[in-house]
Scaffold this active site. Structure first.
Site, mmCIF file in Angstrom:
data_model
loop_
_atom_site.group_PDB
_atom_site.id
_atom_site.type_symbol
_atom_site.label_atom_id
_atom_site.label_comp_id
_atom_site.label_asym_id
_atom_site.label_seq_id
_atom_site.Cartn_x
_atom_site.Cartn_y
_atom_site.Cartn_z
ATOM 1 N N GLU A 103 -73.775 57.655 -68.242
ATOM 2 C CA GLU A 103 -73.294 56.877 -69.401
ATOM 3 C C GLU A 103 -74.026 57.287 -70.674
ATOM 4 O OE1 GLU A 103 -73.429 55.368 -66.231
ATOM 5 O OE2 GLU A 103 -71.270 55.616 -66.404
ATOM 6 N N ASN A 109 -69.341 60.167 -61.819
ATOM 7 C CA ASN A 109 -68.166 60.517 -62.616
ATOM 8 C C ASN A 109 -68.545 61.487 -63.735
ATOM 9 O OD1 ASN A 109 -69.630 58.464 -63.907
ATOM 10 N ND2 ASN A 109 -67.858 57.754 -65.046
ATOM 11 N N ASP A 140 -64.397 55.637 -63.878
ATOM 12 C CA ASP A 140 -65.803 55.295 -63.629
ATOM 13 C C ASP A 140 -66.088 55.120 -62.138
ATOM 14 O OD1 ASP A 140 -68.492 54.798 -64.128
ATOM 15 O OD2 ASP A 140 -68.199 52.653 -64.412
#
Lengths: 176, 591
Positions: B216, B283, B325
């Site tokens: 992220e 991811n 995600d």
């Protein structure tokens, strides 16, 4: 004397570098100017901050040492220009020409407070949706944030935005 | 003396005391007594036997020396003193507060009667496993400017006379098992660029292997190996190839690979026969696949890495061009199973994308697809290619930049990080699933700034209409590919790692009612439950001391379990109340 001078010669360059690192990591100091992150390196004036939002991000800049204090993300300053008529007294006292400055780092989990909710004039953190009122000292409006966004009181120096006093509270968040 | 006189005397006395205290403060205080040497090492640590490579390959029945106890990732203990017949009598043996909040996810690692527990806050505790006495405490400060999105640790590794800890700020630390003092530490990556660690290190072939979280925050994922004795780097293999490397043709021509994600959240499983380790990858970054057109190898995959060199020997990508995600956080477990009458030398993964994947280990490290089927409500894959397992994706269910999509399971997937367990006795696979959760996601353009959030998505969570449960403990027979039993939780999500034992029991917490439970491994019937102070999201373990079986687990709600709870509370206000945080270790035994 000779010994001391010799030592000074050897040690000085390392000390200077360490000082510079410290200066880059040091929180905004009174007299610091503000430079836009990833933008024009010229120090910012009130007119450079878009009227009515959204916020822009800036690093403090020490004009004496010509140091951009970009050594810690906790130094990121969020600048927002709004109609000062809506400010509470404390916010009015910290603002310059409608420009308010806050820590850009959410005191909940440390994300950057990157969203501007124009209709309600709130700042929002994208990670856990804490909302803050920039017109009321960065007060928490909603979400898990434990305390307001620390404010950075501003003044004007030669027409530029400058830091008047340090952050009103510790910038950053509690590491678990 | 009158009452007043006595009060005045008191006041005068108090004043005199204050004055003399002030006078004393101006004099130099006598020096405090200094300890004459290092703290004495308790007998149990003096007698600590170095852990051998053979013990890691075949742990003693009473030990739990790594994340899932054994390299195959089963989460199974052969201990059989506690059974369905007597588990109702299970009592607390001891408990200990960790002094930390946030998600306590690590298993208590137990060898030589010593328990090593990692907690949030970069802390490791050494405890006498039988008595609960605290033997030492290690704590490493977390930098104040660090953006730590997942404040947790999933445990330590042990080998020789050392304890290995993947610190949150991307530093690998080797501690002296007897004293808790640092023997060496090695910087794995730069936390100011979004790299952090949550996993337990994998120790094999004289190396300590770790990977980084930060998908992220614009990282480029990798697995790195360090010499177990010295901490010197041995190899580093990126999960996202640079231009020209194998797999790079699945990325666009630009710089996307530099921030391409592929986090490594969980310790890989290991096959000593081939010296291959199997790692799950996260991811791609940022979240929307249309910002990085292509399959994006090796995101959302399992990688087979040669432990000697780090070379990628095989892979299977569960879903290409990841956009939901769905990090494929957990590695597959290593298990042989029957399929259409054949015995498969296999890998089985219960994936965040909501599918149970049956794979095969074939020659040279290659990974072959065998079968896949959904274990929760899944409406994104319309079918799988029968040969390769590549899913056909319903385009309406795939979010993009400026394109909102509605899909199940939610971004947290059918099963997130909590590990499954497999019992060779029942031949059942136990899955801590979240069913009936769906969500929406819409992408936006995002610019990269080092160490800052790099996601570019706005998401929601909702409960599928008509759902009668969310969390569900499922038991699947791997030889038939059928679900044998399930235990639903009507009003709770499930974030409970699973333990299976030779006594015919399955242990799991993970619910928002703070209970830790024992289930009959054959039937799923709840046979025992115990309420702790916080939610139990730690990995449960079984160990033995002097022939007596103990069950141990950490309680301490936080990270994703708490975040999902907050989202659920928006969907059904007041039905998902706050679960208090605060960590503690719990140990249970028969009296």
């Amino acid at each position: 004397m000779t010994l001391a001078a010799g030592l000074g010669l050897v040690v000085a360059p390392r000390l200077v570098r360490a000082d510079e690192e410290d200066a880059k990591r040091e929180r905004p100091q009174p007299g610091d100017l503000l430079v836009k992150i990833g933008g024009d390196p010229a120090p910012l004036a009130a007119k450079d901050v878009p009227q009515g939002g959204p916020q822009i991000l800036a690093w403090p800049f020490d004009p004496a040492g010509k140091t951009v204090r970009d050594g810690s993300r906790l130094n990121k300053v969020l600048l927002l220009r709004l109609d000062p008529a809506g400010f509470d007294e404390a916010t009015k006292a910290r603002a310059v020409d409608g420009v308010v400055a806050y820590s850009a780092i959410c005191p909940h989990a440390g994300c950057e407070v990157s969203r501007w909710l124009a209709p309600v004039q709130h700042l929002e953190c994208p990670c856990h949706f804490s909302q803050y009122d920039p017109k009321a000292g960065g007060a928490v409006i909603g979400g898990p944030a434990p305390r307001p966004l620390p404010a950075l009181p501003l003044k004007t120096v030669d027409g530029r935005l400058a830091v008047a006093r340090p952050f009103t509270a510790r910038a950053g968040f509690q590491q678990s | 003396m009158s009452r007043y006189a006595s009060a005045a005397a008191c006041l005068a006395g108090g004043l005199a005391l204050m004055l003399s205290a002030a006078a004393a403060a101006q004099k130099a205080l006598p020096p405090l007594p200094q300890p004459s040497g290092p703290a004495p090492v308790p007998a149990i640590l003096q007698n600590y036997k170095p852990v051998t490579a053979d013990e890691l390959k075949k742990p003693g029945d009473g030990d739990w020396p790594m994340y899932r106890r054994t390299y195959d990732g089963w989460g199974y203990s052969p201990l059989a003193e506690i059974t369905p017949a007597n588990v109702g009598q299970l009592k607390m043996a001891w408990t200990l507060e960790t002094g930390q909040v946030e998600g306590h996810e690590a298993p208590p690692i137990v060898v030589n009667g010593v328990m090593f527990v990692a907690t949030p806050g970069n802390q490791v505790l050494a405890i006498d496993a039988k008595s609960g006495d605290l033997l030492w405490r290690y704590k490493r400060p977390i930098p104040e400017d660090m953006l730590l999105l997942h404040p947790t640790s999933r445990g330590v590794g042990v080998y020789g006379d050392k304890v290995y800890f993947a610190a949150a700020d991307a530093v690998l630390v080797a501690l002296d098992a007897k004293t808790g003092k640092e023997v060496w530490k090695t910087k794995v990556e730069d936390y100011t660029h979004g790299y952090y660690m949550t996993l337990s290190p994998l120790i094999a072939d004289g190396k300590v292997m770790v990977g980084c979280s930060g998908g992220e925050l614009g990282i480029r994922g990798f697995v790195a190996a360090f010499d177990a004795e010295t901490g010197k780097p041995v190899w580093k293999t990126y999960t996202v190839p640079a231009p020209g490397e194998p797999g790079s043709d699945t990325w666009p021509k630009g710089d996307q690979w530099k921030t391409g994600g592929g986090s490594v959240w969980i310790m890989g499983n290991y096959d000593p026969a081939t010296n291959l380790a199997y790692w799950g990858t996260g991811n791609g970054g940022p979240w929307m696949g249309d910002q990085r057109p292509g399959d994006n190898l090796f995101t959302a995959s399992v990688l087979a890495l040669d432990v000697a060199t780090g070379a990628i020997k095989g892979y299977h990508q569960y879903h290409p061009n990841e956009s939901w995600d769905w990090d494929e956080v957990s590695p597959p477990i290593l298990v042989d199973y029957r399929h259409n009458g054949r015995v498969i030398h296999g890998l089985v993964d219960v994936a965040r994308d909501g599918y149970l994947w049956e794979l095969a280990r074939v020659d040279g490290g290659k990974i072959a697809f065998v079968a896949g089927e959904p274990f929760v409500k899944q409406n994104v894959f319309t079918s799988l290619d029968p040969k390769t397992g590549r899913p056909h994706v319903d385009p309406a269910r795939k979010p993009g930049t400026g394109k909102k999509a509605d899909f199940c399971p939610s971004l947290w997937g059918g099963k997130d990080w909590p590990p499954v367990a497999y019992s060779p006795k029942t031949r059942l696979l136990y899955i801590p699933a979240n069913d009936n959760l769906c969500g929406t996601s819409i992408g936006e353009k995002v610019s990269y700034s080092p160490g800052e959030r790099f996601v570019g998505a706005t998401t929601t969570l909702y409960i599928a209409p008509g759902a009668d449960h969310i969390g569900e403990l499922q038991a699947w027979n791997l030889d038939t590919g059928k679900k044998v039993w399930s235990h639903p939780f009507a009003n709770s999500q499930l974030w409970g790692p699973v333990l299976a034992t030779g006594g015919g029991l399955v242990f799991m917490g993970g619910t928002n009612d703070r209970y830790f439970r024992a289930f009959d491994a054959a039937t799923g019937k709840v046979l025992w439950q115990f309420r702790t102070g916080s939610g139990v999201i730690g990995v449960p373990v079984a160990f033995a001391f002097d022939g007596k079986e103990y069950i141990a687990v950490q309680s301490g709600w936080g990270v994703d379990s708490a975040r999902m709870q907050a989202r659920l509370n928006l969907v059904r206000p007041y039905q998902f109340p706050d679960v208090p945080q605060g960590g503690s270790i719990w140990v249970f035994a028969l009296e």
